[in-house]
Design an enzyme around this catalytic site. Structure first.
Site, PDB file in Angstrom:
ATOM      1  CE  LYS A   1       1.982  -3.337   8.997  1.00  0.00           C
ATOM      2  NZ  LYS A   1       1.783  -3.289   7.540  1.00  0.00           N
TER       3      LYS A   1
ATOM      4  CD  GLU B   1       1.250  -0.044  10.596  1.00  0.00           C
ATOM      5  OE1 GLU B   1       0.392  -0.091   9.692  1.00  0.00           O
ATOM      6  OE2 GLU B   1       2.466   0.109  10.370  1.00  0.00           O
TER       7      GLU B   1
ATOM      8  CE  LYS C   1      -0.546   1.025   6.933  1.00  0.00           C
ATOM      9  NZ  LYS C   1       0.434   0.469   6.012  1.00  0.00           N
TER      10      LYS C   1
ATOM     11  CD  GLU D   1       6.601   1.618  12.295  1.00  0.00           C
ATOM     12  OE1 GLU D   1       5.792   1.871  11.379  1.00  0.00           O
ATOM     13  OE2 GLU D   1       7.801   1.364  12.085  1.00  0.00           O
TER      14      GLU D   1
ATOM     15  CG  ASP E   1      -0.119  -0.051   2.540  1.00  0.00           C
ATOM     16  OD1 ASP E   1      -0.506   0.636   3.499  1.00  0.00           O
ATOM     17  OD2 ASP E   1       0.898  -0.770   2.592  1.00  0.00           O
TER      18      ASP E   1
ATOM     19  CB  SER F   1       1.169  -6.904   7.969  1.00  0.00           C
ATOM     20  OG  SER F   1       0.729  -5.927   7.032  1.00  0.00           O
TER      21      SER F   1
ATOM     22  CE1 TYR G   1       6.062   2.975   6.947  1.00  0.00           C
ATOM     23  CE2 TYR G   1       4.323   2.158   5.571  1.00  0.00           C
ATOM     24  CZ  TYR G   1       5.293   1.943   6.518  1.00  0.00           C
ATOM     25  OH  TYR G   1       5.483   0.684   7.025  1.00  0.00           O
TER      26      TYR G   1
END
Lengths: 357, 357
Positions: A225, A183, A142, A185, A30, A295, A357
């Site tokens: 995640k 998620e 997500k 992180e 993605d 993932s 990202y």
């Protein structure tokens, strides 16, 4: 129940459970247009739609690779793309029992008054967008929240903002038939030791699950995640068994058994590191009420990308490289990975400081 | 880790795990002097120390009963009492592999501005008291927090006060070598249905585990003593299988796998009801990362008390009644109870509106 049980409840539970099938995992494909651009430029490929389409077609049509996947996360553009033969990618996945998923966040923005901590945006019309994605075939979503470790970080404000954001995103997804992958992180950046990462991860996950409960999220219809628990990027590495022990301990202390599956992000780990760590976790002789799977984005695609180099004549070889990583990680979810499917490429660290990202 | 790992950490983990041994459970014999007075009064026995001693000696010396117990919760007076032969009760328990525990709270007080909601007191010198109890042989403690269901209850204030109280109590115990049993009781009083009880129980448990995390409590060295999820006392009863499903679902959604054991309170349930419900939970075909057992007071002692009636000549018969309930509940922790050890006494409801310990 304190959980919101809407019209999609049974479907959400079924899909979450399927994605958590032992032996399978998720390909995170993605990357936003900007991010995939960085990947393409690293192999000297122009960031145009046809090249983005070519890369994803390479991945999704890799012979036998899809067997090892239960889901693929797509960027919006990709959700509507087709193979060169004209078959929608979504159909390619569905025909191979791979559930299409969709990235729904719109990146991070800094929180004023903090030292570079962020929150995630993407709430505007999120419900309506989820409905559209559901119509297009997506069945999970997500949303990436990011925390960092520092002398005063993560701050209580950042933890709360991100936990609340994840919970709000999650319930909106569930209202609209999409299983939310949650998620949170915790970045590896820093010189802290593994204990520090463990402590922060546990605090963050506790806050996340409290927020999910506050927002009436149906845990049986979600996936988690998280980051693995590791030393900071500037600290000495430790063995996979150590990472496994700290990670599973952190999860056992915070993640309720109602969550069917945990699908780790790979962060800056090399392909081989990520697989070895996942394998070690699944070999750990301790009760785990959720499956432990992957993932992975970079950690599944790195060798494939380099092998392809944007050239049609390399597609077949690149697809073989992709299958190797898919199979390796599939084995790792069963604790059966024996290593050795690493070339030089698979051991390359993928850590990028302050990765955006 | 975010958990406080002090000098007692390994011992706490070992003791918590032992108390959670499948096939065993806890006798809650920690009735305060006032409360045990009510029990004795119900069988026309005077509330004097020798009678309180006689009752507890009856229980602790019941042939073969202790085989089914991993722990007994004591009131402070009892911790220092002996058998008529002069053997400390604590030794009687220890010789039979039963861990002595101690009630450390000092009852509830109302929270101003609420509709009769309460918080629990007992913090003053709690650490020092725990040290004394440890010296006397106690290895676990118990602290009862109480929530009620009403139109506006439990309020956020009551939830937070009680969750924070439990967490503070828990960490002080762990600092001093006692495994804290965390007891957030949601009272049955009311005409609500089982869905409401489930929602409240889940909300309360989520708050409790967030608070435990905030206070750095080592979950592997704790036990949970929750209510079962049932309809309100004024509502129609439901089958044990229904109670089992709602209860285990609630726990699945809130209790991290790191907690080794869950020991239910019996509330106002009859001896037989409590056993049947516990049995149904252990028969439920769903993964449970913690053991499901009992910490029963009334539901273990009711028939015994009535059979004894304060008379020496009834001791032997009363001890047989006690063994019967111990064995029944031991079987229930293994899902192997086949019922029928219910006499009229065992089916007697023990519900008392607005029950105060």
């Amino acid at each position: 129940m304190s959980a919101f049980v809407g019209k999609y409840a049974e479907e959400l539970i079924k899909n979450a459970r399927y994605i958590a099938t032992p032996g399978k995992g998720i390909l995170a494909a993605d990357e936003s247009t900007g991010t995939i651009g960085k990947r393409l430029s690293s192999i000297n490929v122009e960031n145009i739609e046809s090249n983005r389409q070519a890369l994803r077609e390479l991945l999704f049509t890799s012979p036998n690779a899809l067997l090892h996947l239960s889901g693929v996360i797509l960027f919006e553009e990709t959700l509507y793309q087709k193979t060169c033969d004209g078959k929608p990618f979504v159909e390619v996945l569905q025909e191979n029992n791979v559930i299409p998923g969709i990235k729904v966040d719109k990146g991070t923005v800094e929180i004023a008054g903090t030292n570079g901590e962020t929150t995630t945006q993407g709430f505007d019309s999120l419900g309506a967008r989820c409905q559209q994605y559901y119509k297009a075939g997506a069945r999970f979503a997500k949303w990436r929240a990011v925390l960092k470790i520092g002398p005063n970080e993560p701050s209580e404000l950042a933890i709360q903002q991100n936990a609340q954001g994840l919970a709000r995103y999650a319930i909106i997804c569930q209202e609209n038939g999409l299983v939310p992958i949650v998620e949170p992180e915790v970045l590896t950046d820093g010189s802290h030791d593994i204990k520090k990462c463990a402590a922060v991860t546990e605090i963050v996950l506790a806050a996340v699950y409290k927020a999910l409960n506050d927002h009436h999220v149906l845990l049986e219809g979600t996936l988690l995640k998280p980051n693995m628990v590791t030393p900071g990027s500037d600290s000495p590495k430790v063995a996979p068994e150590v990472i496994a022990e700290y990670t599973v301990t952190a999860l056992r202390r915070t993640v309720p058994a109602a969550v069917p599956g945990i699908v780790f992000l790979s962060g800056g780990q090399s392909e081989e590191e990520a697989t070895l760590n996942l394998n070690a976790m699944n070999k750990l002789d301790v009760l785990k009420p959720w499956t432990l799977s992957f993932s992975f984005g970079r950690a599944l695609q790195q060798s494939t990308l380099k092998t392809w180099g944007g050239k049609k004549e390399n597609v077949s070889k690149a697809q073989k490289a992709f299958l190797v990583r898919c199979k390796a990680n599939s084995d790792a979810t069963l604790g059966k990975y024996t290593g050795g499917s690493t070339g030089g490429l698979a051991s390359e660290s993928l850590f990028v400081k302050g990765y955006k990202y």
